[in-house]
Design an enzyme around this catalytic site. Structure first.
Site, PDB file in Angstrom:
ATOM      1  N   GLU A   1      10.625  19.832  39.154  1.00 16.20           N
ATOM      2  CA  GLU A   1      11.808  20.630  38.889  1.00 16.20           C
ATOM      3  C   GLU A   1      11.564  22.000  38.903  1.00 16.20           C
ATOM      4  OE1 GLU A   1      14.579  18.966  36.150  1.00 16.20           O
ATOM      5  OE2 GLU A   1      15.640  20.640  35.774  1.00 16.20           O
TER       6      GLU A   1
ATOM      7  N   ASN B   1      12.480  16.997  31.138  1.00 15.10           N
ATOM      8  CA  ASN B   1      13.677  16.179  31.411  1.00 15.10           C
ATOM      9  C   ASN B   1      12.748  14.602  31.633  1.00 15.10           C
ATOM     10  OD1 ASN B   1      15.406  17.923  31.374  1.00 15.10           O
ATOM     11  ND2 ASN B   1      15.611  18.345  33.479  1.00 15.10           N
TER      12      ASN B   1
ATOM     13  N   LYS C   1      12.227  17.755  24.628  1.00 12.66           N
ATOM     14  CA  LYS C   1      13.588  18.307  24.843  1.00 12.66           C
ATOM     15  C   LYS C   1      14.663  17.171  24.422  1.00 12.66           C
ATOM     16  CE  LYS C   1      16.309  19.806  28.771  1.00 12.66           C
ATOM     17  NZ  LYS C   1      16.445  20.217  30.154  1.00 12.66           N
TER      18      LYS C   1
ATOM     19  N   GLU D   1      21.329  19.464  27.734  1.00 13.30           N
ATOM     20  CA  GLU D   1      21.513  19.337  28.921  1.00 13.30           C
ATOM     21  C   GLU D   1      21.518  17.984  29.369  1.00 13.30           C
ATOM     22  OE1 GLU D   1      18.776  21.750  31.372  1.00 13.30           O
ATOM     23  OE2 GLU D   1      20.314  23.392  31.011  1.00 13.30           O
TER      24      GLU D   1
ATOM     25  N   ARG E   1      26.827  30.815  24.192  1.00 17.22           N
ATOM     26  CA  ARG E   1      25.772  30.030  24.524  1.00 17.22           C
ATOM     27  C   ARG E   1      24.388  30.686  23.880  1.00 17.22           C
ATOM     28  NH1 ARG E   1      23.128  28.192  30.418  1.00 17.22           N
ATOM     29  NH2 ARG E   1      21.012  28.025  29.636  1.00 17.22           N
TER      30      ARG E   1
ATOM     31  N   ASP F   1      18.132  31.857  29.352  1.00 16.96           N
ATOM     32  CA  ASP F   1      17.281  31.121  30.238  1.00 16.96           C
ATOM     33  C   ASP F   1      16.408  31.922  31.112  1.00 16.96           C
ATOM     34  OD1 ASP F   1      16.021  28.926  30.867  1.00 16.96           O
ATOM     35  OD2 ASP F   1      18.059  28.108  32.231  1.00 16.96           O
TER      36      ASP F   1
ATOM     37  N   GLU G   1      12.119  30.461  38.826  1.00 17.31           N
ATOM     38  CA  GLU G   1      13.476  29.671  38.970  1.00 17.31           C
ATOM     39  C   GLU G   1      14.520  31.018  39.263  1.00 17.31           C
ATOM     40  OE1 GLU G   1      14.588  27.484  35.584  1.00 17.31           O
ATOM     41  OE2 GLU G   1      16.565  27.047  36.546  1.00 17.31           O
TER      42      GLU G   1
HETATM   43  O1  GCW Z   1      18.020  26.140  32.758  1.00 20.39           O
HETATM   44  C1  GCW Z   1      17.495  24.949  32.973  1.00 20.39           C
HETATM   45  C2  GCW Z   1      16.613  24.695  34.247  1.00 20.39           C
HETATM   46  C3  GCW Z   1      16.409  23.204  34.133  1.00 20.39           C
HETATM   47  C4  GCW Z   1      15.522  22.848  32.919  1.00 20.39           C
HETATM   48  C5  GCW Z   1      16.038  23.464  31.882  1.00 20.39           C
HETATM   49  C6  GCW Z   1      15.259  23.386  30.404  1.00 20.39           C
HETATM   50  C7  GCW Z   1      13.893  21.323  32.728  1.00 20.39           C
HETATM   51  O2  GCW Z   1      17.680  25.187  35.203  1.00 20.39           O
HETATM   52  O3  GCW Z   1      16.086  22.693  35.345  1.00 20.39           O
HETATM   53  O4  GCW Z   1      15.026  21.660  33.055  1.00 20.39           O
HETATM   54  O5  GCW Z   1      16.508  24.728  31.699  1.00 20.39           O
HETATM   55  O6  GCW Z   1      14.196  24.233  30.356  1.00 20.39           O
HETATM   56  O7  GCW Z   1      15.218  22.170  29.971  1.00 20.39           O
END
Ligand code: GCW
Length: 675
Positions: free
Chosen positions: A142, A185, A262, A266, A310, A339, A367
Site C-alpha cells: 500500500e 490495514n 489501526k 477508514e 477532519r 495525512d 505517497e
Molecule cells: O491516507 C491514508 C492512506 C492509506 C493508509 C492510511 C493510514 C494504510 O492513503 O493508504 O492506509 O492513510 O495511514 O492508515
C-alpha cells in the site's frame, strides 16, 4: 544453445555483481587489505560476530577492541568509542551497542572524518526506532512505489532470500531496531500459525542485527480467525483468544515486540463496533502482551465523515481517554492532523495527552510527494515536526522532547515511519529516496542531528566524497522539500490531489456521493472571495486545539506564519502578504518558483555526470525529467483552476501555462487506490 546461455551468464555475472544499481545503499565499504589491524573481543554472540565481521572486512585503521561493559547501561543500546594508545575501544552494555558502534566507526571512515583521538558517547533518543511496512500478504505494498514487497510470503519459511539479512544489516547500520512487517490495514491471516512460522523465520534472521519484529493486527481477528461470535474487547472469550494467540507468538518468537493497531479508521473494525472505546481495545491487547514485555502501538489516525473538521477529530477522540491507557500502550500519531501532506502544521494531539505516551509516525514512502519519481529529501520535513514547539509544558516543549521522555518520563519511548522499501534493485525506487530511509534512522537515533549533516554523510557514503559533488548535491537535497511544497501545495494548501491516486493535481475534483473529506474542495475552499480553510475561532476552530500562544498566533491572519496561511485562514485573493504582493500573486510566484527549482536540479545533476556511475546518473536524470514535467502540470492545473475564482491574470513576469485547463481535467491516471 544451453551452453551459450550459460556462457553469457558467466560473462555477465561479474558485471552484474558490480553493477551500480544502488542495491548497496549507503553501505559501500571498501574491502579491507589483508594483514591489517586486528579486531579483538573477549565476548562472543551472533551480534558481536557480525560487528567483528564488518570491521574485519572493512575497517582500514588501527586495532579495535570490542568490550561489553554493564556499567554503560545508562546508554541503553548506545556505546562509547575511545582511542586508547594504539587501539580503539568500542564499549557498550549490550551487544547491539557494539554493532552500532562498529557502524559508527565505519561511517566516520567513509565520510573522511578525523579518526585520531576519538572520544564518542552515544545514547539513542528513542528506545524503539521502528519501520512500518504497509506490505500486504499478496506482496502488494500500500502506497509503495518500489515494486512488490521484499517479504516473499509464498516462499517463507523454507526459502530465505539473501535480502532479508541485507535489510536487517542496513537497518542496524543506522540504528533502526524494530520493524512492523505488515500493513496497518491488516488481514487476520497474519495471525494464523502458518504465517507466524514465516514471521519467525524472518525474526530469526533479524535478531542478530538487533531488529525486533512487530505485527499489525486486525481487531476482528478473534471473530474472523477464532470463529468467536464477536471481537468485543470486554468479552472474556475474546480476551482469552488474544492471550492464547500472544502465547503462541512468544513461543515461536521470544523477543517479539508487540502489536500495531489501526482500529475504527477508514472502515477497519475496532472496539467502537461494540460501543467500547479505543482505550478498552488497546488495554485488552496490552494485557495480553504485558507478561512478555510486549507493547501496543495504537494509532490515532481516526476520522469519520461528519460535520466536524477532519483536522480536529483525532484530538477530540483521544484527549478524553487520556489516563485510561495501560502503561505498555503508546499512541502513534501522524506528524500532521490530516495525512502526510507536503506541509502540515503538527498534530495538536502532541502534548495534549498528559498521562499517555505518544510517538510520532512519519511517512518515508512518498505517497503525497511524487511517489518514487520526485527527488525530495525528507529530513527537513521530519525535523520541522520534531522541532515544533507545542508549548504544552511551557516554551521549549518540542515534539522531539515530549516523545523522547525528556519532558515527561515515559517507560518506553518510540518513533516510527512508514517504509519506502520494495523489491526494486535499489530498494526505494528513486536512488535519492534511500536518503529518506537513512535520515529517518539517523534522526530516530538522534533528533539533534541537522538535516545538513545527515545529507552530508549520506552523499559521501552513497555517491562521492568529492566536495565538488557533495556541495551542490547537498544544496539540492536541502531545498528539495520546499520545492515540492512550492509546486504542489504552497502557503498551507493541502490535499488537492486527484481522487483516484495521490500523485497529480485535481483541485476541481468532485465525485458525486463521495465522502466530502476525500474531496479537494473540502480542503481548499476556493470561491470568488478567496482561498483556504477557515480554522479560526469563527471557522472550524481547530486553532483552539493548540496550546497558547499558538492558538492565537495561528488564529490571527496577521500573525499566522505564511507557510500555513491557507491551512488556517480563508484569505481574500487581494489580501496583501508580507512582501507586499497579493495572495493571488504570491500563489503564482510560489508555483513558478517550484518549477524553476526543479529545472535547476536538472542542471545541477547534469553537471555531476563525471562523478556518478552511468546507471545511477541516467536513472536519476530520467526521474528529474518526470519531476520537471509534473511540476509544470501541478503549476498549470492549480493556477488555471484557481484563476477561475480569482479572475486575475497570472503575473506576466512568470512562465506561461503550457496546458489548457480542459485538457488537464481529462487526465485520469490508472492507479489502484481509492481516495
Ligand atoms: O491516507 C491514508 C492512506 C492509506 C493508509 C492510511 C493510514 C494504510 O492513503 O493508504 O492506509 O492513510 O495511514 O492508515
Amino acid at each position: 544453445m544451453k551452453y551459450l546461455i550459460y556462457l553469457t551468464f558467466i560473462i555477465l555475472l561479474p558485471l552484474s555483481l558490480f553493477a551500480e544499481d544502488g542495491s548497496r545503499l549507503w553501505l559501500r565499504f571498501p574491502v579491507r587489505e589483508q594483514g591489517k589491524a586486528k579486531i579483538i573481543s573477549k565476548h562472543s554472540s551472533p551480534t558481536i560476530q557480525i560487528a567483528r565481521q564488518e570491521l574485519t572486512s572493512h575497517w582500514r585503521g588501527t586495532t579495535i577492541e570490542l568490550q561489553l561493559n554493564k556499567k554503560l547501561n545508562y546508554l541503553k543500546d548506545g556505546y562509547q568509542i575511545k582511542s586508547d594508545k594504539d587501539k580503539i575501544i568500542i564499549s557498550a552494555s549490550q551487544d547491539t551497542g557494539l554493532l552500532y558502534g562498529a557502524y559508527h566507526l565505519l561511517r566516520l571512515q567513509e565520510t573522511a572524518a578525523n579518526l585520531s583521538n576519538i572520544n564518542i558517547e552515544e545514547k539513542p533518543r528513542y528506545d524503539i526506532r521502528i519501520l512500518n511496512h504497509w506490505d500486504n500478504l499478496d506482496r502488494t505494498v500500500e502506497r509503495g512505489y518500489a515494486g512488490y514487497s521484499i517479504w516473499k510470503w509464498d516462499e517463507l519459511p523454507n526459502t530465505l532470500s539473501p535480502r532479508y539479512a541485507e535489510y536487517a544489516r542496513s537497518n542496524a547500520s543506522i540504528g533502526i531496531n524494530g520493524t512492523v512487517l505488515n500493513n496497518v490495514n491488516a488481514t487476520p491471516d497474519i495471525l494464523t500459525n502458518d504465517y507466524l512460522l514465516k514471521v519467525k523465520a524472518l525474526s530469526d534472521i533479524f535478531r542478530p542485527y538487533g531488529l525486533k519484529v512487530y505485527l499489525s493486527v486486525n481487531f476482528s481477528s478473534p471473530k474472523e480467525l477464532g470463529k468467536l461470535s464477536d471481537s468485543d474487547p470486554l468479552n472474556p472469550a475474546v480476551k482469552d483468544w488474544w492471550k492464547s494467540k500472544v502465547k503462541e507468538i512468544y513461543n515461536l518468537i521470544p523477543d517479539f515486540g508487540g502489536f500495531l493497531v489501526k482500529a475504527n479508521s477508514e472502515g477497519l473494525p475496532g472496539p467502537q463496533d461494540y460501543g467500547r472505546t479505543h482505550a478498552d481495545g488497546a488495554n485488552m491487547l496490552a494485557d495480553a502482551l504485558k507478561p512478555y514485555n510486549g507493547i501496543v502501538m495504537w494509532r490515532a489516525f481516526v476520522y469519520n465523515p461528519s460535520n466536524e473538521d477532519r483536522a480536529k477529530q483525532a484530538y477530540q477522540e483521544f484527549v478524553p481517554l487520556d489516563g485510561q491507557f495501560r502503561d505498555n500502550v503508546i499512541i502513534q500519531i501522524k506528524n500532521g492532523p490530516i495525512d502526510f501532506q507536503p506541509r502540515e502544521p503538527f498534530s495538536p494531539l502532541f502534548g495534549a495527552l498528559r498521562k499517555t505516551p505518544e510517538m510520532v509516525e512519519f511517512q518515508i514512502t512518498q505517497e503525497y510527494l511524487g511517489f518514487s519519481n520526485h527527488l525530495v529529501y525528507l529530513a527537513p520535513l521530519f525535523k520541522e515536526t520534531l522541532d515544533s514547539d507545542t508549548y504544552s509544558d511551557g516554551e521549549g516543549s518540542t515534539i522531539a522532547k515530549l516523545a523522547d521522555g525528556t519532558l515527561r518520563p515515559n517507560k518506553t519511548t518510540a518513533i516510527c515511519a512508514v517504509a519506502n522499501i520494495g523489491e526494486d534493485a535499489n530498494w526505494c525506487g528513486h536512488h535519492f529516496a534511500q536518503a529518506n530511509w537513512y535520515a529517518f534512522g539517523r534522526l530516530a537515533w538522534d533528533h539533534q542531528l541537522s538535516s545538513e549533516q545527515i545529507a552530508d554523510e549520506w552523499i559521501k557514503m552513497t555517491f562521492s566524497k568529492d566536495e565538488e559533488f557533495v556541495t551542490p548535491i547537498k544544496q539540492m537535497m536541502l531545498t528539495s522539500r520546499e520545492t515540492v511544497v512550492d509546486y504542489m501545495m504552497p502557503l498551507g494548501l493541502h490535499h488537492i490531489f486527484a481522487f483516484g491516486h495521490h500523485y497529480g493535481p485535481e483541485p476541481w475534483c468532485d465525485v458525486p456521493d463521495a465522502r466530502p473529506d476525500w474531496m479537494p474542495w473540502y480542503y481548499h475552499k476556493a470561491d470568488s472571495v478567496g482561498l483556504g480553510f477557515d480554522r479560526t475561532k469563527t471557522g472550524s476552530d481547530a486553532v483552539s486545539q493548540y496550546f497558547a500562544p499558538l492558538n492565537e498566533i495561528y488564529g490571527n491572519i496577521e500573525t499566522c506564519p505564511e507557510n500555513f496561511i491557507l491551512w488556517f485562514h480563508h484569505v481574500p485573493w487581494n489580501s496583501r502578504m508580507k512582501n507586499g504582493n497579493t495572495l493571488w500573486e504570491n500563489l503564482c510566484y510560489k508555483y513558478d518558483s517550484g518549477v524553476q527549482q526543479v529545472r535547476e536540479y536538472q542542471k545541477i545533476w547534469d553537471r555531476m555526470e563525471a562523478y556518478v556511475d552511468n546507471q545511477r546518473f541516467g536513472e536519476v536524470q530520467s526521474r528529474l525529467k518526470i519531476q520537471a514535467r509534473d511540476a509544470v502540470w501541478w503549476k498549470d492545473a492549480c493556477l488555471l483552476y484557481f484563476q477561475t475564482f480569482s479572475k486575475q491574470p497570472i503575473p506576466y513576469s512568470i512562465e506561461r501555462p503550457a496546458h489548457e485547463l480542459e485538457d488537464l481535467k481529462k487526465i485520469k491516471l490508472d492507479m489502484k487506490h481509492h481516495n
